[in-house]
Design a protein around this motif. Structure first.
Motif, short mmCIF file in Angstrom:
data_model
loop_
_atom_site.label_atom_id
_atom_site.label_comp_id
_atom_site.label_asym_id
_atom_site.label_seq_id
_atom_site.Cartn_x
_atom_site.Cartn_y
_atom_site.Cartn_z
N VAL A 284 0.87 -1.17 0.00
CA VAL A 284 0.00 0.00 0.00
C VAL A 284 0.91 1.22 0.00
CG1 VAL A 284 -1.75 1.31 1.23
CG2 VAL A 284 -1.83 -1.19 1.25
N LEU A 285 0.77 2.06 -1.01
CA LEU A 285 1.69 3.18 -1.17
C LEU A 285 1.66 4.12 0.02
CD1 LEU A 285 1.16 4.16 -4.92
CD2 LEU A 285 2.88 2.64 -3.93
N LEU A 292 4.10 9.63 5.59
CA LEU A 292 3.34 8.40 5.80
C LEU A 292 4.08 7.23 5.15
CD1 LEU A 292 0.69 7.09 6.84
CD2 LEU A 292 -0.22 7.43 4.52
N PRO A 293 4.56 6.25 5.95
CA PRO A 293 5.34 5.16 5.37
C PRO A 293 4.47 4.21 4.54
CG PRO A 293 5.68 5.34 7.75
CD PRO A 293 4.49 6.17 7.42
N SER A 698 16.10 3.44 2.99
CA SER A 698 14.84 3.88 2.40
C SER A 698 14.71 5.40 2.47
CB SER A 698 13.67 3.22 3.12
OG SER A 698 12.44 3.63 2.58
N ASP A 699 15.17 5.99 3.55
CA ASP A 699 15.06 7.44 3.74
C ASP A 699 15.97 8.20 2.79
OD1 ASP A 699 14.07 9.73 4.93
OD2 ASP A 699 15.47 9.68 6.60
N THR A 700 17.09 7.59 2.38
CA THR A 700 18.09 8.30 1.60
C THR A 700 18.19 7.82 0.16
OG1 THR A 700 19.82 6.74 2.31
CG2 THR A 700 19.47 8.70 3.67
N ASN A 706 7.02 6.34 -3.57
CA ASN A 706 6.19 6.08 -2.39
C ASN A 706 5.98 4.60 -2.13
OD1 ASN A 706 5.69 8.82 -1.73
ND2 ASN A 706 4.21 8.95 -3.40
N ALA A 707 6.44 3.73 -3.05
CA ALA A 707 6.25 2.29 -2.86
C ALA A 707 7.30 1.70 -1.92
CB ALA A 707 6.30 1.56 -4.21
#
Length: 725
Positions: A284-285, A292-293, A698-700, A706-707
Motif C-alpha cells: 500500500v503506497l 506516511l510510510p 529507504s530514507d536516503t 512512495n512504494a
C-alpha cells in the motif's frame, strides 16, 4: 516534515507500562544473584585468538589493521535481538550500515564499500552479478563467532573492497562425554502482540567425539510473521527485492573432523540454507511528502515469491609439521540462487512476445563457485622472528541472471577464472614489541562472456563476446609497535579489488557495436586503504581507535533509476573516517560498559573531471553512529542494554535532492537471560521504546518513490528456551 503521531499520549502510557514490566524482569534476577560470580565478557579472551580470515599464523595483536571479533556470547545475544547474522554485524560494527530489514542487503556497506562475506573462509558474495543477498546464507545458530577485518584488502581475493566478514561455524568440542549439543525454541511477538506479527524458531545441533573422528549435525526452522512499525502499522513489503517478514527459512548443517595423526587433520563442512517469502501481502503506497510510510495489506502477489537457496561446502586439510611450518589446503564450492519478485517493468517488455507491453516477468540470479586455497606458514630458522606465509588460490565463478517466466537471459552466463599466488612476511622484533609485515598478491584473472543479445528494452543490441583478462599485483605493508605494556600503535597500507557488478553493466549495454574485449567498464575496482590506529589493553579497559583513508580511481557507485533497477556508474571515490571501540569493566562486580562509534565521509567524481565533488549517499555509505551498552553478569543471570544513535546527515553535491537527507534516529535494545543448570530462559526486546522511524537506506534512496518508503520495525519481544547437553 514527518507525520506526527496524534496518539502520542496513549503510546507513552503503553511504553511506560511495558518498561515497568520489562525492568522488573531484568532487575529482579540480579537482585537475588550471587554477587561474587562474574561471567567474563567476550573481550577478555579474544586477544589470543588467531584470526583465521587473515590467513597468517599470527595472533590478532600482530595484525596492523583494525580487527573486531564478535565472540560467541555476543553472537547469541544479537541473533536473538535482531534475528539474523547480518543484524549481529550491523549492531556491533559501527561503520557497517544499518540493515534494510529486508531480504536484500543492497546498500549495506562496511566503511563505505562492499564487504566480502565468508563462511569458514568460503566466499558467499557474488560480485559478478551482485544480488545483495549474501547476508542470508547461514542460520546464526550455527555460527560460533564472527571475524571482521576492516578496510580494502586482497587477503581472500576478489570482493573485499570494504573488508572481510568471516562467519566461523560452531564445532564439536573434543570430549569423552558422549553426545553433546544444544536445542533452541524461540517465539517473537510484535510490541502490541498482534497475532499476525508472531514468529517462531526451532533449532538443534548434536555432536560427538569418537576419538580420531568427531561429528556434528544440526537443523533449524524459522517462521516469521508480519512486521509492524512503532505506530502499529504493517510495514510495506518489498515485492521485488524480497522480504524477511512473512517468510520461512530452514537449514541443515554438518561438520566432521578426522585426525590422521598428531599433526594432520581433515575436516569437512556442508551448509544448506533456504529463505522464502510466503507472498501473503501486497504493498500500500505511502506518501513521502506527509511522512506516511509504505504499508501492506493481505493479498497474493503475482509470480513466485522471492527466495534464497544457498549450498556451501568445504574440505580442509591441515598439517602442523611440514618443513617446520603449517600447511593448509581447502577446496570449496558455493551454489547460490536468488529469485526476485516480478512486475510489468519497462526493461522486461518485448512487443515480439507481448505487443500490449503488459508482459510480466521476474528474474533469478545463479552463481556457482568452485575453488581451492593452499597456504604454508612457518618461522624461518635462519632469521629469528621472521615468519613466511605463501599461498596459491584458484577460483572459478560462473554467474548469470535469467528471466524465469520467458526464459530470456538478462545477464549472459559470465565466467570468472583466477589463479593467484601471494607471499607474506611478518618480522617480530624487540622481543615481540614490534611487528613488521609486507606482502604481495598477484591476481591473474579472466572474464569469459559469450556473444549475447540484450533485452529488447536496450535495443536490442548484439554484443560481441570476449575474454578480457587482467593482472594486478596488490601489496600490503604495515607495522605494529607496543609502546608500553598493553598499548599498541599501528600503521598500514593495503590494496584490494572487486568486480564492478559485471552483470549490471553488460545487461544495460544500449549502444550498437560493443565488444566485451574493448568494453573498459569490465575492469576491476582497485581500492586502497591507509590506516593508523591505537589499541589499549590495560587493566579494566580495552580500546581501539582507527583512522583510515580509502580511495579508488575507478570505483563502482550504485545508482537507482526508475523501474526498481540499480545501475553501476564508474566514478572516482574517496572515503575517510574513523572507528572507535571501548569496553571497560567497572568497580561494580560483573558490570562492564561499552562505547562504539564511527564517522564516515565519502565523495565521488560525478562529472569525470578528476576531482570529487558530490557526497556518497545512503545506498553507498553508512551514517555516523554512536553505540552505548552495558553488560552485567552474575550467578545465573546475564543482562545487556544497548542504545544506538544514528546521526542525521545532509548530502550535498551535483544532482542530489535535499529530500533524501537523513533525519537520524535512536534505538534501544535489551536482553536478559536466566540459566537453570543446562537450561536457560532469555527475554529480549529490540527497539525497546517502540520508536517510529524510517529506515536509513529507504530514507536516503530516492525522493519520489512512495512504494519503498519503508518504516523500521517497532518493538519486537523474543522469548527463547535453550538447552545445552
Amino acid at each position: 516534515m514527518r507525520r506526527k503521531n496524534l496518539m502520542g499520549g496513549c503510546r507513552e502510557v503503553d511504553n511506560l507500562k511495558f518498561l515497568v514490566v520489562f525492568a522488573g524482569v531484568m532487575l529482579a534476577g540480579p537482585a537475588i544473584a550471587q554477587s561474587n560470580s562474574q561471567v567474563p565478557t567476550s573481550a577478555d579472551a579474544v586477544e589470543t585468538i588467531i584470526v583465521t580470515a587473515a590467513r597468517v599464523g599470527v595472533p590478532r595483536s600482530a595484525l596492523p589493521s583494525a580487527v573486531q571479533i564478535i565472540a560467541p556470547e555476543e553472537t547469541r545475544i544479537q541473533a536473538q535481538i535482531g534475528g539474523s547474522a547480518i543484524d549481529a554485524v550491523s549492531a556491533l560494527v559501527p561503520s557497517f550500515s544499518p540493515t534494510r530489514q529486508k531480504m536484500s542487503g543492497a546498500g549495506e556497506t562496511l566503511r563505505g564499500r562492499s564487504p566480502l562475506f565468508l563462511i569458514d573462509g568460503v566466499p558467499q558474495s557474488t560480485p559478478l552479478r551482485d544480488g545483495s543477498r549474501d547476508g542470508f546464507t547461514i542460520d546464526p545458530f550455527f555460527i560460533d563467532r564472527v571475524e571482521v577485518i576492516f578496510g580494502s584488502n586482497a587477503i581472500q581475493g576478489v570482493g573485499a573492497a570494504g573488508g572481510v566478514i568471516n562467519y566461523v561455524t560452531a564445532s564439536h568440542a573434543r570430549t569423552d562425554e558422549g553426545w553433546t549439543g544444544a536445542a533452541l525454541a524461540q517465539a517473537s511477538f510484535a510490541g502490541d502482540f498482534k497475532g499476525e506479527g508472531t514468529g517462531s524458531k526451532l533449532a538443534a545441533r548434536l555432536g560427538r567425539d569418537f576419538g580420531v573422528f568427531d561429528l556434528m549435525v544440526g537443523g533449524t526452522y524459522e517462521k516469521r510473521g508480519a512486521f509492524f512499525d512503532g505506530d502499529g502499522r504493517r510495514i510495506g513489503v518489498d515485492g521485488t527485492q524480497g522480504e524477511l517478514q512473512d517468510s520461512s527459512s530452514w537449514s541443515l548443517f554438518a561438520r566432521a573432523g578426522f585426525a590422521l595423526s598428531d599433526t594432520r587433520q581433515i575436516k569437512a563442512m556442508v551448509n544448506y540454507f533456504e529463505l522464502a517469502g510466503d507472498n501473503s501481502y501486497v504493498v500500500v503506497l505511502g506518501d513521502r511528502t506527509t511522512g506516511l510510510p509504505t504499508s501492506s495489506v493481505r493479498g497474493a502477489q503475482q509470480g513466485l515469491a522471492p527466495v534464497n537457496y544457498a549450498w556451501t561446502g568445504s574440505l580442509d586439510y591441515r598439517d602442523t609439521n611440514v618443513f617446520g611450518g603449517t600447511f593448509t589446503a581447502q577446496t570449496f564450492f558455493t551454489d547460490f540462487e536468488s529469485v526476485f519478485g516480478g512486475g510489468i517493468f519497462a526493461d522486461f517488455q518485448d512487443p515480439r512476445i507481448d505487443p500490449s507491453r503488459s508482459l510480466f516477468d521476474q528474474s533469478s540470479n545463479l552463481s556457482d563457485k568452485q575453488g581451492f586455497k593452499l597456504d604454508w606458514s612457518g618461522l624461518l630458522p635462519l632469521f629469528p622472528g621472521l615468519r613466511l606465509t605463501a599461498g596459491l588460490d584458484g577460483l572459478r565463478d560462473e554467474s548469470m541472471q535469467e528471466l524465469i517466466v520467458t526464459g530470456r537471459a538478462w545477464v549472459p552466463p559470465t565466467t570468472y577464472k583466477s589463479l593467484s599466488h601471494f607471499v607474506q612476511v611478518n618480522q617480530s622484533l624487540l622481543d615481540g614489541r614490534m611487528n613488521l609485515s609486507l606482502g604481495v598478491r598477484h591476481e591473474n584473472a579472466t572474464v569469459d562472456i559469450p556473444t549475447y543479445n540484450t533485452l529488447y528494452f536496450y535495443g536490442p543490441q548484439l554484443v560481441d563476446g570476449g575474454k578480457p583478462a587482467f593482472e594486478e599485483s596488490l601489496v600490503n605493508a604495515g607495522a605494529t609497535f607496543e609502546i608500553v605494556d598493553g598499548f599498541k600503535a599501528y600503521v598500514s597500507y593495503t590494496e584490494g579489488f572487486t568486480m564492478a557488478d559485471i552483470g549490471r553493466i553488460t545487461r544495460a549495454v544500449n549502444r550498437p557495436g560493443q565488444d566485451i574485449d574493448t568494453f573498459l567498464d569490465i575492469s576491476p575496482v582497485i581500492s586502497n586503504n591507509i590506516e593508523i590506529g591505537l589499541e589499549m589493553d590495560a587493566g579494566p579497559i580495552r580500546a581501539s581507535f582507527a583512522h583510515f583513508w580509502s580511495n579508488s580511481d575507478k570505483g563502482a557507485l550504485l545508482v537507482l533509476r526508475a523501474g526498481d533497477i540499480y545501475e553501476v556508474q564508474r566514478q572516482r571515490t574517496e572515503i575517510s573516517g574513523f572507528d572507535l571501540n571501548l569496553r571497560a569493566r567497572t568497580p561494580v562486580e560483573g558490570l562492564s560498559l561499552q562505547l562504539a562509534a564511527s564517522a564516515l565521509l565519502g565523495k565521488t567524481d560525478t562529472n569525470s573531471d578528476g576531482a570529487v565533488d558530490t557526497d556518497m549517499t545512503g545506498p553507498n555509505i553508512a551514517p555516523d553512529r554512536v553505540m552505548l551498552a552495558a553488560d552485567w553478569a552474575g550467578g545465573p543471570w546475564s543482562v545487556r542494554v544497548q542504545h544506538q544513535i544514528y546521526s542525521s546527515r545532509s548530502f550535498t553535491g551535483l544532482g542530489l535532492d535535499p529530500r533524501n537527507d537523513f533525519d537520524g534516529y535512536a534505538l534501544t535494545d535489551a536482553f536478559v537471560r536466566r540459566a537453570f543448570g543446562k537450561w536457560s530462559l532469555a527475554l529480549s526486546a529490540s527497539n525497546l521504546l517502540d520508536e517510529q522511524y524510517i529506515s536509513y537506506i529507504s530514507d536516503t534512496e530516492r525522493p519520489t518513490d512512495n512504494a519503498r518508503f519503508f518504516a523500521g520495525r517497532g518493538r519486537v519481544i523474543s522469548l527463547a528456551f535453550e538447552r545445552q547437553f
